[in-house]
Design an enzyme around this catalytic site. Structure first.
Site, PDB file in Angstrom:
ATOM      1  N   LYS A  31       3.220  -3.044  42.454  1.00  0.00           N
ATOM      2  CA  LYS A  31       3.741  -3.453  43.836  1.00  0.00           C
ATOM      3  C   LYS A  31       3.804  -5.259  44.056  1.00  0.00           C
ATOM      4  O   LYS A  31       4.701  -5.543  44.409  1.00  0.00           O
ATOM      5  CB  LYS A  31       2.852  -3.068  44.675  1.00  0.00           C
ATOM      6  CG  LYS A  31       2.158  -1.528  44.952  1.00  0.00           C
ATOM      7  CD  LYS A  31       2.858  -1.368  46.688  1.00  0.00           C
ATOM      8  CE  LYS A  31       4.511  -0.619  45.918  1.00  0.00           C
ATOM      9  NZ  LYS A  31       5.041   0.384  44.751  1.00  0.00           N
ATOM     10  N   TRP A  89      13.824  15.521  60.077  1.00  0.00           N
ATOM     11  CA  TRP A  89      13.235  14.726  59.139  1.00  0.00           C
ATOM     12  C   TRP A  89      12.634  16.071  58.381  1.00  0.00           C
ATOM     13  O   TRP A  89      11.602  16.435  58.878  1.00  0.00           O
ATOM     14  CB  TRP A  89      11.947  13.804  58.774  1.00  0.00           C
ATOM     15  CG  TRP A  89      11.468  13.899  57.313  1.00  0.00           C
ATOM     16  CD1 TRP A  89      11.077  14.244  57.142  1.00  0.00           C
ATOM     17  CD2 TRP A  89      12.246  12.982  56.488  1.00  0.00           C
ATOM     18  NE1 TRP A  89      10.436  14.049  55.975  1.00  0.00           N
ATOM     19  CE2 TRP A  89      11.747  12.898  55.204  1.00  0.00           C
ATOM     20  CE3 TRP A  89      13.700  12.577  56.200  1.00  0.00           C
ATOM     21  CZ2 TRP A  89      12.015  12.159  54.073  1.00  0.00           C
ATOM     22  CZ3 TRP A  89      13.760  11.391  54.925  1.00  0.00           C
ATOM     23  CH2 TRP A  89      12.919  11.267  53.693  1.00  0.00           C
ATOM     24  N   CYS A  96      10.135  13.720  62.783  1.00  0.00           N
ATOM     25  CA  CYS A  96      11.298  13.725  63.461  1.00  0.00           C
ATOM     26  C   CYS A  96      11.529  12.487  64.423  1.00  0.00           C
ATOM     27  O   CYS A  96      10.750  12.024  64.999  1.00  0.00           O
ATOM     28  CB  CYS A  96      12.008  15.043  63.289  1.00  0.00           C
ATOM     29  SG  CYS A  96      11.858  15.971  62.506  1.00  0.00           S
ATOM     30  N   LYS A 101      16.188   1.617  47.342  1.00  0.00           N
ATOM     31  CA  LYS A 101      15.009   2.367  47.264  1.00  0.00           C
ATOM     32  C   LYS A 101      14.900   4.052  46.128  1.00  0.00           C
ATOM     33  O   LYS A 101      14.177   4.428  45.967  1.00  0.00           O
ATOM     34  CB  LYS A 101      15.080   3.243  48.717  1.00  0.00           C
ATOM     35  CG  LYS A 101      13.974   4.158  49.913  1.00  0.00           C
ATOM     36  CD  LYS A 101      12.646   4.017  48.944  1.00  0.00           C
ATOM     37  CE  LYS A 101      11.424   4.552  49.399  1.00  0.00           C
ATOM     38  NZ  LYS A 101      10.107   4.129  49.256  1.00  0.00           N
ATOM     39  N   ASN A 153       8.531  17.468  67.313  1.00  0.00           N
ATOM     40  CA  ASN A 153       7.946  16.144  66.163  1.00  0.00           C
ATOM     41  C   ASN A 153       7.424  17.118  65.707  1.00  0.00           C
ATOM     42  O   ASN A 153       6.311  17.258  66.686  1.00  0.00           O
ATOM     43  CB  ASN A 153       8.316  15.209  66.473  1.00  0.00           C
ATOM     44  CG  ASN A 153       8.101  14.655  65.600  1.00  0.00           C
ATOM     45  OD1 ASN A 153       7.744  14.848  64.638  1.00  0.00           O
ATOM     46  ND2 ASN A 153       7.617  13.336  66.035  1.00  0.00           N
ATOM     47  N   GLY A 154       7.284  17.380  64.696  1.00  0.00           N
ATOM     48  CA  GLY A 154       5.084  17.854  63.808  1.00  0.00           C
ATOM     49  C   GLY A 154       5.459  19.082  63.798  1.00  0.00           C
ATOM     50  O   GLY A 154       6.220  19.154  62.707  1.00  0.00           O
ATOM     51  N   GLU A 185      -0.036   0.511  38.975  1.00  0.00           N
ATOM     52  CA  GLU A 185       0.348   0.999  40.663  1.00  0.00           C
ATOM     53  C   GLU A 185       0.094  -0.398  41.982  1.00  0.00           C
ATOM     54  O   GLU A 185       1.104  -1.512  41.713  1.00  0.00           O
ATOM     55  CB  GLU A 185       0.176   2.054  41.297  1.00  0.00           C
ATOM     56  CG  GLU A 185       0.450   1.950  42.396  1.00  0.00           C
ATOM     57  CD  GLU A 185       2.491   2.305  42.824  1.00  0.00           C
ATOM     58  OE1 GLU A 185       2.523   2.440  41.942  1.00  0.00           O
ATOM     59  OE2 GLU A 185       2.615   1.825  43.959  1.00  0.00           O
ATOM     60  N   GLU A 236       7.177  -5.969  42.186  1.00  0.00           N
ATOM     61  CA  GLU A 236       8.779  -5.671  42.696  1.00  0.00           C
ATOM     62  C   GLU A 236       8.608  -6.340  44.550  1.00  0.00           C
ATOM     63  O   GLU A 236       9.765  -6.891  44.803  1.00  0.00           O
ATOM     64  CB  GLU A 236       8.754  -4.485  42.840  1.00  0.00           C
ATOM     65  CG  GLU A 236       7.829  -3.327  43.793  1.00  0.00           C
ATOM     66  CD  GLU A 236       8.090  -2.464  43.896  1.00  0.00           C
ATOM     67  OE1 GLU A 236       8.690  -1.585  43.837  1.00  0.00           O
ATOM     68  OE2 GLU A 236       6.901  -0.972  44.201  1.00  0.00           O
ATOM     69  N   HIS A 292      -7.010  -7.252  22.076  1.00  0.00           N
ATOM     70  CA  HIS A 292      -5.663  -6.991  20.972  1.00  0.00           C
ATOM     71  C   HIS A 292      -4.479  -7.959  20.969  1.00  0.00           C
ATOM     72  O   HIS A 292      -3.107  -7.235  20.060  1.00  0.00           O
ATOM     73  CB  HIS A 292      -5.038  -5.526  20.593  1.00  0.00           C
ATOM     74  CG  HIS A 292      -6.173  -4.947  20.562  1.00  0.00           C
ATOM     75  ND1 HIS A 292      -6.957  -4.613  19.565  1.00  0.00           N
ATOM     76  CD2 HIS A 292      -7.414  -3.730  21.532  1.00  0.00           C
ATOM     77  CE1 HIS A 292      -8.241  -4.097  19.415  1.00  0.00           C
ATOM     78  NE2 HIS A 292      -8.326  -3.018  20.687  1.00  0.00           N
ATOM     79  N   ARG A 326      13.471   7.714  61.930  1.00  0.00           N
ATOM     80  CA  ARG A 326      12.085   8.491  61.813  1.00  0.00           C
ATOM     81  C   ARG A 326      12.818  10.287  60.959  1.00  0.00           C
ATOM     82  O   ARG A 326      11.935  11.361  60.817  1.00  0.00           O
ATOM     83  CB  ARG A 326      11.638   8.647  63.647  1.00  0.00           C
ATOM     84  CG  ARG A 326      10.841   7.461  63.964  1.00  0.00           C
ATOM     85  CD  ARG A 326      10.500   8.569  65.501  1.00  0.00           C
ATOM     86  NE  ARG A 326      10.293   9.255  65.407  1.00  0.00           N
ATOM     87  CZ  ARG A 326       8.650   9.346  65.249  1.00  0.00           C
ATOM     88  NH1 ARG A 326       8.500   7.978  64.813  1.00  0.00           N
ATOM     89  NH2 ARG A 326       7.560  10.322  64.892  1.00  0.00           N
TER      90      ARG A 326
HETATM   91  C1  AGP Z   1       8.470   2.317  43.448  1.00  0.00           C
HETATM   92  O1  AGP Z   1       8.054   0.684  44.425  1.00  0.00           O
HETATM   93  C2  AGP Z   1       9.474   2.017  43.405  1.00  0.00           C
HETATM   94  N1  AGP Z   1      10.348   1.528  44.746  1.00  0.00           N
HETATM   95  C3  AGP Z   1       9.986   3.003  42.452  1.00  0.00           C
HETATM   96  O2  AGP Z   1       9.374   2.203  41.454  1.00  0.00           O
HETATM   97  C4  AGP Z   1       9.889   3.929  42.181  1.00  0.00           C
HETATM   98  O3  AGP Z   1       9.138   4.422  42.273  1.00  0.00           O
HETATM   99  C5  AGP Z   1      10.792   5.052  41.160  1.00  0.00           C
HETATM  100  O4  AGP Z   1      12.172   4.251  41.196  1.00  0.00           O
HETATM  101  C6  AGP Z   1      10.574   6.962  41.226  1.00  0.00           C
HETATM  102  O5  AGP Z   1      11.813   6.381  42.799  1.00  0.00           O
HETATM  103  P1  AGP Z   1      11.282   8.086  43.098  1.00  0.00           P
HETATM  104  O6  AGP Z   1       9.445   8.498  43.002  1.00  0.00           O
HETATM  105  O7  AGP Z   1      12.169   8.357  44.503  1.00  0.00           O
HETATM  106  O8  AGP Z   1      12.508   9.183  41.916  1.00  0.00           O
END
Ligand code: AGP
Length: 612
Positions: free
Chosen positions: A489, A76, A2, A607, A102-103, A485, A492, A508, A27
């Site tokens: 990374k 938060w 927070c 996001k 905050n904490g 993953e 994206e 295959h 935050r």
């Molecule tokens: C991950 O780096 C991406 N930004 C994206 O794949 C994300 O993980 C996915 O959209 C799921 O989001 P959520 O965890 O908020 O459901």
């Protein structure tokens, strides 16, 4: 995480506090509040749910709150969902003590029970209200003044805190105390300010005091005195801040993503501490009992993107520890598949935002079918958190970068805890194994920090491939989940095409894509699969691939095969993803930076994907 602010001096406090909170919204931003006092009058407290602008409107930009001494907070949520009642500041009866925090107070339930026995009543679900009433309790009981009350309270509080507190009998003074959560004090000509972070201070002064752990501050206009937990005064040096405001928001890092990569040890530690108490996993706040866990016959994990990759890793860990069949489904597929959920099915929806449309729809589909649902969510009070039957919160704090890192890591931790507890509930994890597994989990943050110390090597290697066109990540078992993953990374944020492949599957078809100079990253953390994956690396090397090998310390023989080796500390290999993913996050990050891209806001991405 927070944001807290405070001001005492000759000027009207409320407008200044709101300005400070605006600088700290990154935050936390689900609710906010101010407490301002005008001379000897009791504080006026105003709070509002939602983004800070709701509070700005409610207080007419602060003009509706008279007074030159005040504290403020932007929240938060960790304990108690976002609401006006849970927003800070919190006050003891009669506004004797008013505070913001905050904490995370880990033992707040135990303290709350003790205070209730002493006649205290609570109006919120927060740990902060308990901390404020604890301070009030000691203030009244021992009559040792604010510093004495804070000192006594700090001996009882377990967890992390940065506190700013007003005492009714001490007008024009703000008291602060901290342990582990950030708090700085800025002292100007005749005014003193506090904040969780530098951005909210810079508009007043660059001369600051950093408060040490278990230290207390007494702040008046232009003055600051500091004390240790025993109330003895201590001398402090003033520091000059060199950062500009933008850099400060990112904690001195160039991007939020790098800041959040470095926050992973703390986020993992906070998530572990939220559920491990006295050497045992405690899901009482989740509402998941051992009996319920023992009755589960099948688990379906549903998620998107990186959260889906968490499910892929969790599948191996849960099946290994609890011998329970686990299916992992893409939410966007699950929701339209008329999924068959057998008896005893538990559907787990993993989501950082708790608002991903596909994941929310999948949750509703599961509920439609009468399956019990569990959300693993980072945002308290989000749609998935509210609609799932039970929710296991991760404590990553707000994640700003679009590419998830710390939220992903805390989701893994949540799944590991679930796997261990399921194994325990099914009688497959004995006392010794249980203790060993918990010890391994609690050692992860330190090992993550060790990996981060070596990040320059990754930066050097990544810079050699900033013009790569195709990158492959391969692994077997949990290493395949980690590769997924690592590949996402890379894609994206650097926009380099990449693919993650089960190493045994390459032959295959896909191996035909390997040609001279193509980078192949092999993830080899699973002992019994090490040799197999190494052979796959040899296969692609013979076709011209350039190899990076990612494995645990000790497997130095890998250097006979790969062109570049990255080592991670040893851990129980079921938890290895938590360590192996960090070099892969760094690779994606450094490639994006090398290509001059917008790391925190990659093109075409949001996001939280709240649309289909
Ligand atoms: C991950 O780096 C991406 N930004 C994206 O794949 C994300 O993980 C996915 O959209 C799921 O989001 P959520 O965890 O908020 O459901």
């Amino acid at each position: 995480m927070c944001g807290i602010v405070g001001y005492v001096g000759p000027r009207q406090a409320a407008p200044l506090l709101l300005e400070g909170l605006e600088k700290l919204e990154y935050r936390g931003y689900d609710s906010a509040g101010l407490a301002v006092r005008d001379g000897g009058a009791l504080p006026q407290i105003v709070k509002a749910k939602g983004r800070l602008k709701a509070l700005v409107e409610k207080t007419n930009g602060g003009l509706a709150m008279a007074g030159t001494c005040g504290i403020g907070h932007t929240r938060w949520a960790t304990h108690g969902e976002p609401s006006e009642g849970n927003a800070h500041p919190h006050a003891s009866a009669g506004l004797e003590v008013v505070g913001v925090h905050n904490g995370i107070i880990e033992n707040y339930q135990e303290l709350k029970a003790k205070l209730e026995k002493s006649g205290y009543t609570f109006t919120s679900q927060t740990d902060t209200e308990v901390a404020v009433d604890l301070i009030d309790y000691y203030y009244k009981k021992y009559q040792e003044g604010p510093v004495g009350a804070l000192g006594r309270a700090m001996t009882r509080l377990r967890g992390s805190y940065a506190l700013a507190v007003l005492f009714a009998q001490h007008p024009e003074e703000i008291y602060v105390a901290r342990k582990d959560s950030p708090l700085i004090v800025g002292v100007g000509e005749d005014e003193t300010v506090i904040a969780s972070d530098v951005p909210a201070i810079l508009q007043y002064t660059r001369s600051v005091y950093y408060i040490g752990n278990l230290e207390i501050g007494r702040l008046k206009g232009g003055e600051a005195a500091f004390f240790n937990i025993d109330g003895e005064e201590i001398e402090k040096e003033v520091t000059q801040i060199e950062w500009d405001a933008q850099a400060a928001e990112k904690g001195g890092f160039e991007h939020f993503m790098m800041k959040e990569i470095h926050e992973q040890p703390r986020a993992v530690r906070d998530t572990l501490n939220a559920y491990i108490r006295e050497g045992k996993i405690d899901f009482s706040e989740v509402g998941l009992t051992r009996e319920e866990m023992a009755a589960i016959g099948q688990i379906t994990v549903v998620a998107c993107g990186s959260a889906y990759h968490v499910g892929m890793a969790a599948q191996y860990v849960i099946e290994d520890l609890a011998r329970l069949p686990v299916r992992v489904e893409l939410a966007s597929e699950f929701r339209y598949r008329k999924p068959i959920l057998g008896p005893g099915s538990l559907v787990i929806v993993v989501s950082q935002s708790g608002e991903t449309a596909d994941s929310l729809a999948a949750l509703r589909e599961a509920k439609e079918q009468g399956a019990p649902t569990l959300g693993i969510v980072n945002v308290v009070g989000s749609s998935i958190a509210r609609e799932a039957d039970k929710v296991l919160y991760t404590l990553a704090g707000p994640e700003i970068a679009v590419a998830t890192t710390k939220a992903y890591s805390t989701q893994l931790i949540a799944c590991y805890l679930l796997a261990v507890e399921l194994g325990r509930a099914r009688g497959l994890v004995d006392d010794g194994e249980y203790a060993r597994l918990l010890a391994e989990l609690e050692a992860l943050p330190g090992k993550m920090e060790k990996i981060l110390e070596d990040k320059e090597r990754i930066q050097w290697f990544a810079s050699k491939f900033s013009n790569a066109r195709d990158v492959f990540f391969i692994g077997r078992g949990i290493d395949y989940a980690c590769s997924l993953e690592g590949s996402l990374k890379m894609k994206e944020i650097s926009y380099i095409h990449s693919e993650a492949y089960a190493a045994g599957e390459l032959k295959h078809g896909t191996i035909s894509l390997i040609e001279d100079g193509v980078l192949v990253v092999g993830v080899l953390t699973q002992e019994e699969l090490f040799g197999k994956t190494l052979s796959n690396l040899v296969e692609v090397k013979s076709r011209g691939a350039y190899l990076m090998g990612l494995t645990a310390y000790g497997h130095y023989s890998i250097e006979d095969t790969v062109d570049f080796a990255v080592y991670i500390p040893r851990t129980d290999q079921r938890f290895a993803t938590s360590l192996a993913v960090i070099p892969l996050q760094l690779m994606g990050y450094y490639l994006s930076v090398a290509r001059g891209l917008d790391v925190d806001k990659p093109r075409n991405l949001a996001k939280s994907v709240t649309v289909e």
